[in-house]
Enzyme design. Structure first.
Site, PDB file in Angstrom:
ATOM      1  N   LYS A 171       0.814  -1.233   0.000  1.00 34.73           N
ATOM      2  CA  LYS A 171       0.000   0.000   0.000  1.00 34.73           C
ATOM      3  C   LYS A 171       0.841   1.274   0.000  1.00 34.73           C
ATOM      4  O   LYS A 171       2.033   1.246   0.261  1.00 34.73           O
ATOM      5  CB  LYS A 171      -0.985  -0.054   1.172  1.00 34.73           C
ATOM      6  CG  LYS A 171      -2.142  -0.996   0.819  1.00 34.73           C
ATOM      7  CD  LYS A 171      -3.297  -0.929   1.759  1.00 34.73           C
ATOM      8  CE  LYS A 171      -4.410  -1.839   1.229  1.00 34.73           C
ATOM      9  NZ  LYS A 171      -5.380  -2.181   2.256  1.00 34.73           N
ATOM     10  N   ARG A 215      -3.750 -10.038   5.036  1.00 38.12           N
ATOM     11  CA  ARG A 215      -4.148 -10.051   3.610  1.00 38.12           C
ATOM     12  C   ARG A 215      -2.969  -9.606   2.750  1.00 38.12           C
ATOM     13  O   ARG A 215      -2.486  -8.476   2.899  1.00 38.12           O
ATOM     14  CB  ARG A 215      -5.338  -9.107   3.423  1.00 38.12           C
ATOM     15  CG  ARG A 215      -5.900  -9.072   2.016  1.00 38.12           C
ATOM     16  CD  ARG A 215      -7.075  -8.087   1.953  1.00 38.12           C
ATOM     17  NE  ARG A 215      -7.715  -8.077   0.656  1.00 38.12           N
ATOM     18  CZ  ARG A 215      -7.288  -7.366  -0.375  1.00 38.12           C
ATOM     19  NH1 ARG A 215      -6.222  -6.606  -0.270  1.00 38.12           N
ATOM     20  NH2 ARG A 215      -7.935  -7.415  -1.525  1.00 38.12           N
TER      21      ARG A 215
HETATM   22  N1  HH2 Z   1      -7.484  -3.728   0.949  1.00 35.80           N
HETATM   23  C1  HH2 Z   1      -7.834  -3.728  -0.352  1.00 35.80           C
HETATM   24  C2  HH2 Z   1      -8.981  -4.428  -0.772  1.00 35.80           C
HETATM   25  N2  HH2 Z   1      -9.723  -5.124   0.109  1.00 35.80           N
HETATM   26  N3  HH2 Z   1     -10.134  -5.862   2.319  1.00 35.80           N
HETATM   27  C3  HH2 Z   1      -9.813  -5.850   3.617  1.00 35.80           C
HETATM   28  N4  HH2 Z   1     -10.557  -6.522   4.512  1.00 35.80           N
HETATM   29  N5  HH2 Z   1      -8.730  -5.157   4.083  1.00 35.80           N
HETATM   30  C4  HH2 Z   1      -7.917  -4.442   3.252  1.00 35.80           C
HETATM   31  O1  HH2 Z   1      -6.944  -3.809   3.732  1.00 35.80           O
HETATM   32  C5  HH2 Z   1      -8.227  -4.431   1.849  1.00 35.80           C
HETATM   33  C6  HH2 Z   1      -9.379  -5.148   1.421  1.00 35.80           C
HETATM   34  C7  HH2 Z   1      -7.034  -2.946  -1.352  1.00 35.80           C
HETATM   35  O2  HH2 Z   1      -6.020  -3.713  -1.914  1.00 35.80           O
HETATM   36  P1  HH2 Z   1      -6.102  -4.436  -3.345  1.00 35.80           P
HETATM   37  O3  HH2 Z   1      -7.203  -5.433  -3.375  1.00 35.80           O
HETATM   38  O4  HH2 Z   1      -4.781  -4.976  -3.695  1.00 35.80           O
HETATM   39  O5  HH2 Z   1      -6.362  -3.259  -4.349  1.00 35.80           O
HETATM   40  P2  HH2 Z   1      -7.632  -2.775  -5.155  1.00 35.80           P
HETATM   41  O6  HH2 Z   1      -8.652  -2.293  -4.184  1.00 35.80           O
HETATM   42  O7  HH2 Z   1      -7.079  -1.678  -6.037  1.00 35.80           O
HETATM   43  O8  HH2 Z   1      -8.167  -3.947  -5.960  1.00 35.80           O
END
Ligand code: HH2
Length: 281
Positions: free
Chosen positions: A226, A260
């Site tokens: 992040k 995660r």
């Molecule tokens: N972070 C992201 C998405 N979902 N869910 C939970 N519970 N906690 C988190 O910190 C979290 C989440 C964001 O990361 P990512 O899925 O890699 O990115 P994007 O939202 O751009 O798909």
């Protein structure tokens, strides 16, 4: 390490005796660090199996990027992305599948298709629909703190004391979830690193994670690649593995029980090593 009862996920239980890694499966063209990589359902399914092989204990399927400023995706498109992947995985994968969404209808259809954990990333924008869905289906729910929408969350990153305010909201959510009929054993909490948080807020939440852990339910941390890591190290997403490793080790030491991540094999080593270092001597 604290003792946690297994997380009740509908018809199965997820052992939380050790830290569980949640592998990220973004079936999106635009996620912030792996957008487009697993957009093809076949590639997504293979990647899910690879992550389980590497140590993932949950596969988190998402069809809409939630990064600040991401383009919203309509319900039909999100369903078209996630359902084939969940339908393909559910009969054959050995670990629970979570559905990462801001839309109750997508969550409901994903649960019908075989997801047994609802990763509710709506945060303060939720209206209780996700809580009722978790109660009526018996899936586990991860309640993550956020504010507004991906378009507005950056401007809403204003707190006097981010840890106290996020902790207060999560505590209140536990009460609301139990009143809605969700079993205590099916609840996990997440401070929402990077969601309506600036870099300093994310660092403070990790530094004082024990205050979130003290609320009671198992805590999930999603710090992987992040932007707060980029802010400290001045590196792009693909160079944030070591920064992620530091955040993962600290989160485990501070009491997170679910982590995660995108890089499951690498972070599995970090988690297992941190657990060994924490064993009383
Ligand atoms: N972070 C992201 C998405 N979902 N869910 C939970 N519970 N906690 C988190 O910190 C979290 C989440 C964001 O990361 P990512 O899925 O890699 O990115 P994007 O939202 O751009 O798909």
């Amino acid at each position: 390490m604290r003792d946690y009862a297994p997380l009740r996920c509908r018809d199965r239980e997820l052992d939380l005796g050790r830290v569980v890694l949640m592998g990220v499966l973004n079936v999106t063209p635009d996620s912030f660090s792996d957008g487009g990589l697993w957009f093809d359902p076949g590639a997504a399914v293979s990647h899910a199996f690879e992550m389980v092989e590497s140590g993932a204990g949950i596969i988190d399927v998402g069809g809409e990027s939630t990064r600040p400023g991401a383009e919203p995706v309509d319900e039909d498109e999100e369903l078209k992305r996630v359902l084939p992947v969940i339908e393909a995985l559910a009969p054959s994968i050995s670990v629970p599948i979570s559905i990462d969404t801001r839309k109750p209808e997508v969550a409901a259809r994903a649960i019908e298709a075989g997801a047994s954990i609802l990763n509710d990333t709506l945060g303060e924008a939720g209206d209780g629909s996700m809580d009722r869905l978790a109660a009526s289906t018996g899936v586990a729910i991860i309640v993550m703190h956020s504010r507004g929408t991906p378009a507005t969350m950056k401007a809403l990153a204003r707190y006097d004391d981010v840890v106290a305010e996020v902790g207060g909201w999560l505590r209140q959510k536990v009460t609301e979830l139990t009143s809605a009929g969700v079993e205590a054993a099916s609840i996990a909490l997440d401070p929402g690193i990077g969601f309506a948080k600036d870099a300093q807020h994310s660092l403070q939440l990790l530094n004082r994670l024990e205050e979130i852990v003290d609320i009671g339910p198992p805590v999930l941390v999603g710090a992987s690649r992040k932007s707060f890591i980029g802010a400290v190290l001045d590196v792009d997403e693909e160079q944030r593995t070591y920064g992620t490793a530091a955040a993962v080790a600290l989160s485990v030491e501070r009491g997170a029980r679910l982590i995660r991540v995108h890089d499951v094999a690498e972070m599995n080593q970090v988690v297992r090593m941190t657990e060994a270092l924490m064993e009383p001597v």
